[in-house]
Every structure is written in structure tokens, then in C-alpha cells.
Design a protein around this motif. Sequence first.
Motif, PDB file in Angstrom:
ATOM      1  N   SER A 321       1.133  -1.027  -7.418  1.00  0.00           N
ATOM      2  CA  SER A 321       2.098  -1.784  -7.078  1.00  0.00           C
ATOM      3  C   SER A 321       3.431  -1.162  -7.722  1.00  0.00           C
ATOM      4  O   SER A 321       3.558  -0.482  -9.069  1.00  0.00           O
ATOM      5  CB  SER A 321       2.165  -3.232  -7.322  1.00  0.00           C
ATOM      6  OG  SER A 321       2.181  -3.589  -8.408  1.00  0.00           O
ATOM      7  N   GLY A 322       4.654  -1.489  -7.213  1.00  0.00           N
ATOM      8  CA  GLY A 322       6.019  -1.057  -7.817  1.00  0.00           C
ATOM      9  C   GLY A 322       6.242   0.408  -7.884  1.00  0.00           C
ATOM     10  O   GLY A 322       7.005   0.619  -8.959  1.00  0.00           O
ATOM     11  N   SER A 345       1.647  -3.841  -3.588  1.00  0.00           N
ATOM     12  CA  SER A 345       2.872  -4.472  -3.144  1.00  0.00           C
ATOM     13  C   SER A 345       3.733  -3.624  -3.617  1.00  0.00           C
ATOM     14  O   SER A 345       3.819  -2.850  -4.517  1.00  0.00           O
ATOM     15  CB  SER A 345       2.991  -5.839  -3.791  1.00  0.00           C
ATOM     16  OG  SER A 345       2.708  -5.774  -4.936  1.00  0.00           O
ATOM     17  N   SER A 346       5.065  -4.047  -3.292  1.00  0.00           N
ATOM     18  CA  SER A 346       6.507  -3.473  -3.603  1.00  0.00           C
ATOM     19  C   SER A 346       6.524  -1.970  -3.429  1.00  0.00           C
ATOM     20  O   SER A 346       6.714  -1.387  -4.810  1.00  0.00           O
ATOM     21  CB  SER A 346       6.922  -4.084  -5.059  1.00  0.00           C
ATOM     22  OG  SER A 346       6.750  -5.302  -5.177  1.00  0.00           O
ATOM     23  N   PHE A 370       5.755  -7.046   0.522  1.00  0.00           N
ATOM     24  CA  PHE A 370       7.121  -6.268   0.061  1.00  0.00           C
ATOM     25  C   PHE A 370       6.858  -4.632   0.321  1.00  0.00           C
ATOM     26  O   PHE A 370       7.157  -3.952  -0.334  1.00  0.00           O
ATOM     27  CB  PHE A 370       7.411  -6.512  -1.298  1.00  0.00           C
ATOM     28  CG  PHE A 370       7.713  -7.875  -1.776  1.00  0.00           C
ATOM     29  CD1 PHE A 370       9.122  -8.344  -1.271  1.00  0.00           C
ATOM     30  CD2 PHE A 370       6.931  -8.668  -2.031  1.00  0.00           C
ATOM     31  CE1 PHE A 370       9.375  -9.885  -1.492  1.00  0.00           C
ATOM     32  CE2 PHE A 370       7.237  -9.908  -2.540  1.00  0.00           C
ATOM     33  CZ  PHE A 370       8.436 -10.632  -2.353  1.00  0.00           C
ATOM     34  N   ASN A 371       6.294  -4.413   1.686  1.00  0.00           N
ATOM     35  CA  ASN A 371       6.353  -3.214   2.168  1.00  0.00           C
ATOM     36  C   ASN A 371       7.052  -3.263   3.619  1.00  0.00           C
ATOM     37  O   ASN A 371       7.576  -4.165   4.142  1.00  0.00           O
ATOM     38  CB  ASN A 371       4.997  -2.605   2.269  1.00  0.00           C
ATOM     39  CG  ASN A 371       4.398  -2.217   1.020  1.00  0.00           C
ATOM     40  OD1 ASN A 371       4.601  -1.213   0.306  1.00  0.00           O
ATOM     41  ND2 ASN A 371       3.307  -3.066   0.422  1.00  0.00           N
TER      42      ASN A 371
END
Length: 488
Positions: A321-322, A345-346, A370-371
Motif C-alpha cells: 500500500s501507499g 490500498s492507496s 483508495f484506488n
Amino acid sequence: MNTSMKTVAFIVLGYLTILAIDFSFCNGSHVNELCLESEKRALLIFKQHLKDPSERLSSWEVKHDCCRYWAGVVCDNTTGHVLELHLQNQISVDHWVEHENSTLGGEINPSLLSLKQLRYLDLSGNDFGGIPIPSFIGSLASLEYLHLSDARFGGTIPRQLGNVSTLRFLSLGGYNEGDVKGGSLQWLPHLPHLEHLDLSGVNLTTSPYWLQVINKLPSLVELHLAGCRLPNIPPLPNVNFTSLVVLDLSRNDIYSVMPEWIFSLSNLIWLDVSHNQFKSLPASLFRMSNLIRLNLVNAFRGPFPVVLNPNMTSLRYLDISGNFLNCSVPSWLYSFTQLEYLDMSSNELQGGISHEIGNLTSVVTLDLSFNELEGELPNTIGNLASVIRGTIPRQLGNVSTLRFLSLGGYNEGDVKGGGLQWLPHLPHLEHLDLSGVNLTTSPYWLQRTGWLYGFLQLEYLDMSSNDYKVVSHEIGNLTSVVTLGPII
């Protein structure tokens, strides 16, 4: 002397002997005491120089056997020598007030040098107010385990630690990154038996040859270098610590490509390179067949690499993620069938989710939020914490072990509830988030059955931002709920 007088004399002598023994016990001179007197005195001197606001060492009294009754002291049952001192602060830092009140502080007296057989010393989690790590520890010739992390030491690590050639476990560092400085570290190769090295939080900016000296530790199994302000990772022509199982390089300032020598560590099962500035995601990472845990929270950009013959049959935990990955989810990822935790995510992931996601049958936690994903959810999905469009598939009801379920979307109505008749098949739910889910297609799912109020283990419930208007008084049955978002 006649027989009767002899008998009386024997009785009197026995009585006096019993009195003498009892008197010696009253004065702390226990005939059967295991603790050596010289080592007891050394520990009492050590205690006198400590600050102990919570009286953790209240059992350290002269009248008590230090081997049997003193907290944190472990002795040899035959010789009476003190072997171990367990003086770490055992209260979790999550309970900060209790943690602060239970810390030891003050000074560390050299009287510990009288403990000739001391093998284990743990002072972690205490507060020594920034004093330097005592150099005399380098004279504890039998020491095998030294844990001083998070004890608020300061200064530079003393080179005298290199004299303790018996060390197998060494953990240093402070609460605040940079309180302790590494210095040259040229003493490290004098520890040939070292298996566990934790320098997390130690400032290594003045240790330009940190990798070269660590590479001279062939017995190393765990290496923790989180938060050491490392600007880069140098190349290594020859890797000597091939037994390495755990490598943590997280929370540094590394802005470069990942070096090839990492991929040659065939025994590695745990790799954490998160919170750095690595430029590109290397394909070689996904061919490390023994990895169990892989943390890649970073600044990787671009698409996923093309991975031929991925062979990560042992991987259980993957956090990627991130990052800034702007591509679709690669099909080779679905071959990691032992995954239990997957967080992507992200990022900037695009496109839909393949039905092949159903291959990840071991997944317990899945986060794709969050994509920029789109399309309907495939019926093969197992566990979802995603932000995509479509109707929630009833097949989620087959995952009866679910404890965490979050189905909310960016925009209200992106995700539709459908019938939701499958929800009662998830009896272990502890977290349920239906915020923003369009429940207009599920008009009777709650008021007809009242099944929601049977989730007695539910701790989190959020049904906000939808058009549902009916809330029964039975919601009071949810006595385990800690967090309750807006219901309507």
C-alpha cells in the motif's frame, strides 16, 4: 557424669543449637541460602544507584535469598551464581502513564562486574535520561544476551562491547531515533557468534562502513536497522551473512534502487523495506521463494514488474500500500495462494478485479481501497475492503469466518446492497461498515428479520450515508458495540 546428666546435657545442647539456627535466620544469615553473598552485595549496590519510583525491586532485601525471592534474578541452581537479570519495563507503551511510572532510571553501577557468570541482561523500556551506554559492560565476559533498546540511553555505542565475544543477541537504540549514535562500528566483527543485531533508531549517518562491518558476521540471523537515517544501501560483491532470516530496513532515507544482494538471501522469510524512497519495484522480489512476510509500503512508481515464474508459495503477508502503482492488478499475484493478508490500498490501480482473485482462498484481510478500480465485483471474491462499483456478491456469505467487513464506497451509491440475505451467515463479525452502500435495493433486509441485532460480537457498526430509515429498538441488544457510526 552419670547417664541422666548426659541426657540432660544433650537436650540442652540441642536446644541451644536450635536457638542459634533460629537467631541466624532472624538476622538474614540463611544456612541454606543459594545466593552468593558477594553477588548479593553487588546487586544491592546496583539497586542503590537506580531510581525505582514504582518499587519494582522492593523484593531485593538482605533478608531474602536473591536467587529465590528477588524479582528478575535468575541463578544457577547448583552454584548460586547469578545468570540472568530481567529488568525490562514490562508494561506496554500503549499504557503510557503506567509505562512512565514503572521505569527504572538513575545510574548503572559497575558493581555488576562482580556477577562473573552473568549471561543475560535486559534493561529495555526503561528511562536512563540520556546517559551513555556504560563501557564497563564490555567486561562482562560471559554475556550472551544484551537488550538495552528503548531505555533512553544516549551518546555513542562504546567500542568496548566488541570485547564480549560471547554475545549472541544485541539490541540497542532509544525511544527517539538518533539519541544513540553508531560511531565507526569497527568492533562489531569481534562478535563472531552474534545471531540477532538490532540497531533500530541508532543514528548511522556517521557510520559509512556499516554494511561492510555487518557483513563480517556470518552467524547473523536477524538484522534490524529501522530508522537509522541510512541515505543508501551500498553494493556487496560477496554476501557473508547468508543465514539471514529477518531483514528490516524500514523508516530510513534510502533513495535508490534496491541492491541485488538482498535477492541473494535465499533463507530470508521476513523483509521490510517500507517507508523509504526506492525508485522502482524489482521483479526479483517476487521470486524469493521462502518469504513469509513482505512489507513494501514505499514510493514505488509506474506499473508492476513483469514476473516470470513467480514462486512465492510461502508468502502469508504482503503490504504494498501507499505507493504510486498506476496499472491493473497483475495476474501473477493471484498465484500466491497462501496469502492471508493483502493490502494494496492507496495506490493508483486501474481496471477491474479478475475472477482469479478467488484463488486467494487463505486471505483473511484484503484491502484494495483508495484506488481507481472499476467494474463489478467478481463472484469469486473472498474478503473485501474495496472501493469499487457494483452489487455486493452474495458469495461473501460463504466466508463464514469473516470478522472484519468494510464495503463502503467513495461516492454514495457506488456499491449496491442487493438482497443482503447472506449477511446472517457471518456469525463472527466484529466490524461491519456499510456506509455509503445503496440500500434502496434492500428494502426489507433488516426490518423483516431483525437478524442484525443478533450479532452479539459486533464492536463496530457504521451504516451512515445511505437511504435506510428504519432502526429498531432492538439495536440496544448490541452491547458489545464500541464504535457506532451514524445509522441513517
